[in-house]
Design a protein around this motif. Structure first.
Motif, PDB file in Angstrom:
ATOM      1  N   VAL A   1       0.842  -1.194   0.000  1.00 12.12           N
ATOM      2  CA  VAL A   1       0.000   0.000   0.000  1.00 12.12           C
ATOM      3  C   VAL A   1       0.881   1.249   0.000  1.00 12.12           C
ATOM      4  O   VAL A   1       1.748   1.399   0.872  1.00 12.12           O
ATOM      5  N   PRO A   2       0.670   2.165  -0.947  1.00 17.77           N
ATOM      6  CA  PRO A   2       1.443   3.410  -0.945  1.00 17.77           C
ATOM      7  C   PRO A   2       1.113   4.264   0.275  1.00 17.77           C
ATOM      8  O   PRO A   2       0.031   4.130   0.861  1.00 17.77           O
ATOM      9  N   PRO A   3       2.018   5.167   0.675  1.00 19.49           N
ATOM     10  CA  PRO A   3       1.831   5.930   1.928  1.00 19.49           C
ATOM     11  C   PRO A   3       0.525   6.713   1.999  1.00 19.49           C
ATOM     12  O   PRO A   3      -0.131   6.728   3.037  1.00 19.49           O
ATOM     13  N   PHE A   4       0.120   7.391   0.923  1.00 18.03           N
ATOM     14  CA  PHE A   4      -1.106   8.189   1.005  1.00 18.03           C
ATOM     15  C   PHE A   4      -2.306   7.311   1.301  1.00 18.03           C
ATOM     16  O   PHE A   4      -3.202   7.681   2.084  1.00 18.03           O
TER      17      PHE A   4
ATOM     18  N   SER B   1       1.917  -0.596 -15.587  1.00 22.15           N
ATOM     19  CA  SER B   1       2.630  -0.641 -16.858  1.00 22.15           C
ATOM     20  C   SER B   1       3.296   0.698 -17.158  1.00 22.15           C
ATOM     21  O   SER B   1       4.440   0.749 -17.609  1.00 22.15           O
ATOM     22  N   GLU B   2       2.572   1.783 -16.908  1.00 25.66           N
ATOM     23  CA  GLU B   2       3.119   3.121 -17.156  1.00 25.66           C
ATOM     24  C   GLU B   2       4.350   3.386 -16.291  1.00 25.66           C
ATOM     25  O   GLU B   2       5.314   4.023 -16.736  1.00 25.66           O
ATOM     26  N   LEU B   3       4.330   2.886 -15.071  1.00 21.86           N
ATOM     27  CA  LEU B   3       5.441   3.107 -14.138  1.00 21.86           C
ATOM     28  C   LEU B   3       6.584   2.129 -14.341  1.00 21.86           C
ATOM     29  O   LEU B   3       7.616   2.242 -13.675  1.00 21.86           O
TER      30      LEU B   3
ATOM     31  N   LEU C   1       5.792   1.520  -5.195  1.00 21.61           N
ATOM     32  CA  LEU C   1       5.131   2.392  -4.235  1.00 21.61           C
ATOM     33  C   LEU C   1       5.471   3.859  -4.484  1.00 21.61           C
ATOM     34  O   LEU C   1       4.600   4.736  -4.391  1.00 21.61           O
ATOM     35  N   ASP C   2       6.713   4.133  -4.798  1.00 22.94           N
ATOM     36  CA  ASP C   2       7.103   5.509  -5.116  1.00 22.94           C
ATOM     37  C   ASP C   2       6.329   6.020  -6.329  1.00 22.94           C
ATOM     38  O   ASP C   2       5.870   7.166  -6.356  1.00 22.94           O
ATOM     39  N   GLY C   3       6.188   5.174  -7.340  1.00 20.37           N
ATOM     40  CA  GLY C   3       5.478   5.576  -8.545  1.00 20.37           C
ATOM     41  C   GLY C   3       4.014   5.853  -8.289  1.00 20.37           C
ATOM     42  O   GLY C   3       3.450   6.842  -8.786  1.00 20.37           O
TER      43      GLY C   3
ATOM     44  N   ARG D   1       4.605  14.225   2.176  1.00 19.06           N
ATOM     45  CA  ARG D   1       6.023  14.219   2.466  1.00 19.06           C
ATOM     46  C   ARG D   1       6.636  12.916   1.975  1.00 19.06           C
ATOM     47  O   ARG D   1       5.961  11.888   1.953  1.00 19.06           O
ATOM     48  N   PRO D   2       7.910  12.908   1.603  1.00 18.39           N
ATOM     49  CA  PRO D   2       8.549  11.669   1.163  1.00 18.39           C
ATOM     50  C   PRO D   2       8.653  10.682   2.301  1.00 18.39           C
ATOM     51  O   PRO D   2       8.818  11.060   3.464  1.00 18.39           O
ATOM     52  N   THR D   3       8.522   9.423   1.986  1.00 19.58           N
ATOM     53  CA  THR D   3       8.571   8.361   2.995  1.00 19.58           C
ATOM     54  C   THR D   3       9.693   7.402   2.652  1.00 19.58           C
ATOM     55  O   THR D   3       9.777   6.904   1.523  1.00 19.58           O
ATOM     56  N   GLU D   4      10.575   7.152   3.595  1.00 21.04           N
ATOM     57  CA  GLU D   4      11.645   6.181   3.390  1.00 21.04           C
ATOM     58  C   GLU D   4      11.070   4.776   3.488  1.00 21.04           C
ATOM     59  O   GLU D   4      10.481   4.406   4.501  1.00 21.04           O
ATOM     60  N   LEU D   5      11.228   3.989   2.410  1.00 14.13           N
ATOM     61  CA  LEU D   5      10.686   2.633   2.393  1.00 14.13           C
ATOM     62  C   LEU D   5      11.722   1.595   2.803  1.00 14.13           C
ATOM     63  O   LEU D   5      11.378   0.519   3.248  1.00 14.13           O
TER      64      LEU D   5
END
Length: 433
Positions: free
Chosen positions: A283-286, A364-366, A400-402, A427-431
């Motif tokens: 799951v991405p951070p947002f 696919s785009e990412l 996740l970044d994408g 904000r950026p999240t360190e994964l």
């Protein structure tokens, strides 16, 4: 060894001098009776030749029992359905195809009389979308393959054949797409739709669009399987991210008994459809933040359900979802009815399946690597590479970044910084720590 004997004709209870020949041949081992016969041959030689041919087929294992030879497609189809234990929705879908389309044409036809030419001709006359015609022919082929295995026929004439498609007249014209936009839905459409539907339903929309859950998987998601943590050693550190654990789903269908009779309409929790569907979705951070807010106030065990805690029925969901996508007129206030604002269309024809497809399009785009793209979508990757290539933490972090960047770009394009009046931390999240 087959042998022939005379069979005299009888007229008015008196045996005449006219006769034909009957052959007797030994049945396969264990068959009752031990000897089988067939009458009506004009000569002794034709009778013995036919009997010897049956014994040859028995030795080769290609002989068909005369009792099975007379079984019709409908009779065997019902035997097949009673013997195949599938998920409830799969059984219901198969019975619907049989009752509505297949059995009206093939119910009384003996298995051995079915040819590819007749089936191909029939499917072209069906008043259905081409993909549904293909599903009907595929189900027929599956049943006939089972008939080969059960010894009712020696070969399935439908196996591996390519259907003839109607290309004349209107059939050659492309069908109007359900969604009237090239390229399908955008991330911006998912954000606008989520904002319009409110937090309880909107988070379901965004989870589908950025997580790729199937409709039934979303309904079956339990809070105990939501925002668990994935931890994997990687390099000199550890990769961590929240996940959704997909292990079950709700299915809505008409339940049947073994004979195909309807027992009633049910909405039932079932295991996922196959081993590829049982998975952990990163799951991405947002989205993790939106889900945390949702779980803080949501009182029910299932994360995405009706306000009363019941699973959504497709009809009820459609009455809520369709106006949000397609738009609605303003409703004036009158006695017993409150005023309702008009909604401009966001994307007519959009549905939850298209939002799931949006997730796969974004992957696919990412440039999400195949091992992870198949896993996240719940698809079983074909080929030997499935066994050799596995998703790595670096692949997961890249995905996740994408997705995170895609969401915030969509928010920026819409001039939004908040959802449902609540500011999201951007904000950026360190994964990988």
């Amino acid at each position: 060894m087959a042998h022939a004997e005379k069979v005299y004709k009888v007229r008015n209870g008196v045996k005449t001098k006219q006769f034909s020949w009957r052959v007797k041949y030994r049945a396969p081992e264990g068959h009752v009776p031990e000897w089988l016969s067939r009458s009506g041959f004009p000569t002794k030689k034709t009778a013995e030749d036919w009997g010897n041919e049956q014994e040859r087929l028995i030795r080769e294992g290609t002989w068909i029992d005369p009792d099975k030879r007379a079984v019709t497609f409908g009779e065997f189809a019902r035997t097949f359905m009673a013997s195949r234990k599938k998920r409830g929705r799969t059984v219901g879908t198969r019975w619907d195809k049989l009752e509505r389309h297949i059995l009206p044409r093939w119910d009384g036809v003996p298995m051995g009389k079915i040819s590819w030419f007749d089936v191909d001709t029939w499917q072209q006359t069906m008043d259905l979308e081409d993909v549904s015609r293909g599903h009907c022919v595929s189900l027929m082929s599956t049943i006939m393959t089972a008939a080969v295995d059960a010894g009712y026929i020696t070969v399935n004439p439908l196996f591996g054949r390519r259907r003839t498609k109607d290309t004349s007249g209107d059939a050659a014209r492309p069908k109007a797409p359900k969604i009237q936009r090239d390229g399908g839905p955008r991330p911006e459409d998912a954000v606008l739709l989520a904002e319009r539907l409110g937090p309880n339903i909107g988070v379901h929309v965004l989870t589908t669009a950025f997580g790729g859950l199937r409709w039934g998987e979303g309904l079956g998601l339990h809070r105990d399987n939501t925002l668990l943590m994935r931890r994997q050693p990687w390099g000199s550190g550890t990769f961590e991210c929240p996940i959704l654990r997909i292990v079950e789903e709700y299915a809505e269908y008409s339940e049947r008994d073994e004979s195909g009779a309807k027992k009633g309409y049910v909405v039932r929790l079932e295991p996922t459809k196959n081993d590829g569907s049982t998975r952990d979705v990163d799951v991405p951070p947002f989205l993790a933040q939106l889900l945390r807010w949702h779980l803080e106030v949501w009182p029910h065990p299932r994360v995405f359900c009706t306000p009363s805690g019941r699973p959504w029925l497709r009809g009820n969901w459609s009455r809520t979802f369709r106006p949000a996508c397609d738009g609605r007129p303003k409703r004036e206030k009158r006695q017993g009815v409150s005023e309702r604002a008009a909604w401009e269309p966001i994307l007519p024809g959009l549905d939850m399946r298209a939002l799931r497809a949006l997730h796969d399009t974004l992957q696919s785009e990412l440039g999400v690597k195949e091992p992870l793209a198949f896993e996240a979508a719940g698809h079983r990757r074909p080929g030997i590479k499935r066994h050799y290539q596995k998703p790595t933490p670096a692949m997961r972090a890249e995905r996740l970044d994408g997705l995170e960047e895609t969401f915030w770009r969509a928010m920026g394009n819409l001039g939004m910084t908040a959802l449902w009046g609540r500011e999201l931390p951007n904000r950026p999240t360190e994964l990988i720590s």
